[in-house]
Write a protein that holds these residues in place. Structure first.
Motif, PDB file in Angstrom:
ATOM      1  N   LEU A 115      -4.594   3.481   0.318  1.00  0.00           N
ATOM      2  CA  LEU A 115      -3.447   3.544  -0.599  1.00  0.00           C
ATOM      3  C   LEU A 115      -3.446   2.331  -1.526  1.00  0.00           C
ATOM      4  CD1 LEU A 115      -0.939   5.385  -1.103  1.00  0.00           C
ATOM      5  CD2 LEU A 115       0.375   3.735   0.252  1.00  0.00           C
ATOM      6  N   ARG A 116      -3.811   1.181  -0.998  1.00  0.00           N
ATOM      7  CA  ARG A 116      -3.881  -0.037  -1.824  1.00  0.00           C
ATOM      8  C   ARG A 116      -4.918   0.125  -2.931  1.00  0.00           C
ATOM      9  NH1 ARG A 116      -0.822  -3.525  -3.145  1.00  0.00           N
ATOM     10  NH2 ARG A 116      -0.366  -4.390  -1.095  1.00  0.00           N
ATOM     11  N   ARG A 117      -6.036   0.771  -2.618  1.00  0.00           N
ATOM     12  CA  ARG A 117      -7.059   0.979  -3.656  1.00  0.00           C
ATOM     13  C   ARG A 117      -6.533   1.896  -4.763  1.00  0.00           C
ATOM     14  NH1 ARG A 117     -10.437   0.939   0.964  1.00  0.00           N
ATOM     15  NH2 ARG A 117     -10.397   3.229   1.127  1.00  0.00           N
ATOM     16  N   ARG A 118      -5.731   2.876  -4.385  1.00  0.00           N
ATOM     17  CA  ARG A 118      -5.179   3.796  -5.384  1.00  0.00           C
ATOM     18  C   ARG A 118      -4.070   3.141  -6.204  1.00  0.00           C
ATOM     19  NH1 ARG A 118      -4.274   9.551  -2.129  1.00  0.00           N
ATOM     20  NH2 ARG A 118      -6.412   9.782  -1.296  1.00  0.00           N
ATOM     21  N   TYR A 119      -3.292   2.283  -5.547  1.00  0.00           N
ATOM     22  CA  TYR A 119      -2.140   1.644  -6.207  1.00  0.00           C
ATOM     23  C   TYR A 119      -2.201   0.136  -5.950  1.00  0.00           C
ATOM     24  CZ  TYR A 119      -0.425   6.453  -6.295  1.00  0.00           C
ATOM     25  OH  TYR A 119      -0.298   7.815  -6.496  1.00  0.00           O
ATOM     26  N   PRO A 120      -3.061  -0.572  -6.648  1.00  0.00           N
ATOM     27  CA  PRO A 120      -3.261  -1.997  -6.354  1.00  0.00           C
ATOM     28  C   PRO A 120      -2.027  -2.863  -6.587  1.00  0.00           C
ATOM     29  CG  PRO A 120      -4.432  -1.332  -8.353  1.00  0.00           C
ATOM     30  CD  PRO A 120      -3.952  -0.081  -7.717  1.00  0.00           C
ATOM     31  N   ARG A 121      -1.057  -2.392  -7.371  1.00  0.00           N
ATOM     32  CA  ARG A 121       0.127  -3.203  -7.640  1.00  0.00           C
ATOM     33  C   ARG A 121       1.314  -2.804  -6.767  1.00  0.00           C
ATOM     34  NH1 ARG A 121       1.053  -3.675 -14.020  1.00  0.00           N
ATOM     35  NH2 ARG A 121       2.481  -5.272 -13.226  1.00  0.00           N
ATOM     36  N   ALA A 122       1.124  -1.822  -5.903  1.00  0.00           N
ATOM     37  CA  ALA A 122       2.227  -1.382  -5.050  1.00  0.00           C
ATOM     38  C   ALA A 122       2.566  -2.449  -4.006  1.00  0.00           C
ATOM     39  CB  ALA A 122       1.866  -0.075  -4.357  1.00  0.00           C
ATOM     40  N   GLU A 123       3.839  -2.531  -3.655  1.00  0.00           N
ATOM     41  CA  GLU A 123       4.314  -3.466  -2.634  1.00  0.00           C
ATOM     42  C   GLU A 123       4.387  -2.715  -1.304  1.00  0.00           C
ATOM     43  OE1 GLU A 123       8.458  -5.754  -1.537  1.00  0.00           O
ATOM     44  OE2 GLU A 123       7.891  -5.629  -3.658  1.00  0.00           O
ATOM     45  N   LEU A 124       3.444  -3.002  -0.409  1.00  0.00           N
ATOM     46  CA  LEU A 124       3.360  -2.308   0.867  1.00  0.00           C
ATOM     47  C   LEU A 124       3.774  -3.251   1.995  1.00  0.00           C
ATOM     48  CD1 LEU A 124      -0.154  -0.622   0.382  1.00  0.00           C
ATOM     49  CD2 LEU A 124       2.099   0.267  -0.295  1.00  0.00           C
ATOM     50  N   SER A 125       4.461  -2.710   2.995  1.00  0.00           N
ATOM     51  CA  SER A 125       4.863  -3.531   4.140  1.00  0.00           C
ATOM     52  C   SER A 125       4.796  -2.712   5.413  1.00  0.00           C
ATOM     53  CB  SER A 125       6.274  -4.096   3.943  1.00  0.00           C
ATOM     54  OG  SER A 125       7.229  -3.044   3.853  1.00  0.00           O
ATOM     55  N   LEU A 126       4.660  -3.413   6.544  1.00  0.00           N
ATOM     56  CA  LEU A 126       4.535  -2.765   7.849  1.00  0.00           C
ATOM     57  C   LEU A 126       5.450  -3.469   8.838  1.00  0.00           C
ATOM     58  CD1 LEU A 126       3.072  -0.819   9.858  1.00  0.00           C
ATOM     59  CD2 LEU A 126       1.384  -2.641  10.191  1.00  0.00           C
ATOM     60  N   LEU A 127       6.187  -2.678   9.615  1.00  0.00           N
ATOM     61  CA  LEU A 127       7.075  -3.204  10.650  1.00  0.00           C
ATOM     62  C   LEU A 127       6.672  -2.606  11.987  1.00  0.00           C
ATOM     63  CD1 LEU A 127       9.646  -4.839  11.363  1.00  0.00           C
ATOM     64  CD2 LEU A 127      10.971  -2.750  10.962  1.00  0.00           C
ATOM     65  N   ASP A 128       6.501  -3.454  12.987  1.00  0.00           N
ATOM     66  CA  ASP A 128       6.108  -3.019  14.329  1.00  0.00           C
ATOM     67  C   ASP A 128       7.349  -2.539  15.068  1.00  0.00           C
ATOM     68  OD1 ASP A 128       4.690  -2.566  16.614  1.00  0.00           O
ATOM     69  OD2 ASP A 128       4.490  -4.661  17.181  1.00  0.00           O
ATOM     70  N   LEU A 129       7.361  -1.270  15.465  1.00  0.00           N
ATOM     71  CA  LEU A 129       8.507  -0.682  16.164  1.00  0.00           C
ATOM     72  C   LEU A 129       8.012   0.200  17.309  1.00  0.00           C
ATOM     73  CD1 LEU A 129      10.720   0.476  13.170  1.00  0.00           C
ATOM     74  CD2 LEU A 129      11.342  -1.277  14.823  1.00  0.00           C
TER      75      LEU A 129
END
Length: 316
Positions: A115-129
């Motif tokens: 997804l980062r390669r497709r949208y290099p300017r996107a703000e991505l985050s991950l939360l451990d749940l």
């Protein structure tokens, strides 16, 4: 009397954080200011909304009702804000993902990288749940997507207004110490391990609920000597010869094949169901990440031994 949306947000954040101090940090409040807002909300409603405990806070029965409504209200407000930004041609590309630990290791990295390669300017985050947590965060808009699981015997989580889609099935196998008396058999009856020391989660943890459910089906009472929800710890304890355990096939990459052997359960066929959860109108980034996660799940499934296959150590 109209409910104050800002105070409702505070209540929801406290419920999610489980702590007034942590919620205050996330919202850039002081704990005392946040407590004052909660006190005003309780006074307006003439009801106690939170129960203070030594380990944090929990919503009361009335508080839980209001939290549920508050999550939906906040979710709708965030969607309205996003719709206006989209109409203005000024919608930022953001995606917040929640995932349990195993999926975060074996499914998420490749999907997020793509997804980062497709949208290099996107703000991505991950939360451990860890399940069953996370549904409310999707409802409120704190998360855009949740990867969760459900073990046999675990009750379903109500998810009003959300879409829950199956992603994959993760078979559960028996992990035995190397040299175990049943270690030469490709499949092992769970009932033959009734007298062993078992390694599982604490009561109420999904893995323990699963073990209890399977044992009840077979009419046995396994002795759980070691309680942990961490499968890395579980495998280490099995490898040390301290007990036996049920482990998901997706963690086979963590197995020390010199210390642990893995076997099919013969008398039961347990698996945990892995699913994705999102709102009914997911943004484009969520739709694309779901597609990428499905590809990751297919890759993992191809590498995972099926019901008719004996798991073996990888070739060196």
């Amino acid at each position: 009397m109209e409910l104050d949306a800002a105070r409702l947000r505070i209540l929801v954040e406290v419920a999610h954080a489980g702590s007034i101090a942590e919620a205050a940090r996330r919202l850039s409040f002081t704990p005392s200011a946040l407590s004052q807002q909660l006190a005003k909300l309780e006074k307006e409603l003439d009801a106690r909304l939170l129960e203070r405990r030594a380990t944090g806070v929990l919503p009361t029965a009335i508080g839980a009702v209001l939290v549920g409504h508050g999550e939906r209200v906040l979710g709708e407000l965030r969607e309205a804000r996003a719709a206006v930004r989209a109409a203005q041609g000024n919608q930022p590309q953001r995606l917040a993902l929640g995932s349990f630990a195993t999926a975060g290791k074996v499914l998420v990295p490749a999907a997020l990288a793509a997804l980062r390669r497709r949208y290099p300017r996107a703000e991505l985050s991950l939360l451990d749940l860890e399940p069953p947590d996370g549904y409310g965060r999707v409802t409120s808009g704190d998360l855009d997507l949740l990867i969760t699981h459900r073990y046999p015997g675990a009750p379903p989580v109500p998810h009003r207004g959300l879409v829950r889609e199956p992603l994959s099935t993760d078979p559960l196998w028996l992990a035995l110490p190397a040299g175990h008396r049943l270690g030469d058999a490709p499949d092992v009856e769970l009932a033959r391990l009734a007298g062993e020391s078992w390694i599982s989660g604490a009561p109420g943890v999904p893995s323990r609920t699963c073990l209890r459910t399977l044992a009840e089906q077979l009419g046995i009472q396994p002795h759980v000597a070691y309680e942990t929800a961490d499968y890395h710890v579980t495998l280490a304890l099995v490898g040390a010869g301290l007990g036996v355990a049920l482990v998901p096939a997706s963690i086979f990459g963590e197995v020390d094949w010199g210390q642990v052997s893995v076997h099919r359960p013969r008398d039961v066929d347990p698996a945990r169901e892995i699913a994705i959860v999102h709102r009914r109108r997911p943004p484009a980034l969520v739709v694309e990440l779901v597609e990428l996660l499905r590809h990751s799940a297919e890759d993992v499934s191809r590498r995972t031994p099926g019901r008719g296959t004996t798991p073996t150590p990888p070739e060196r």
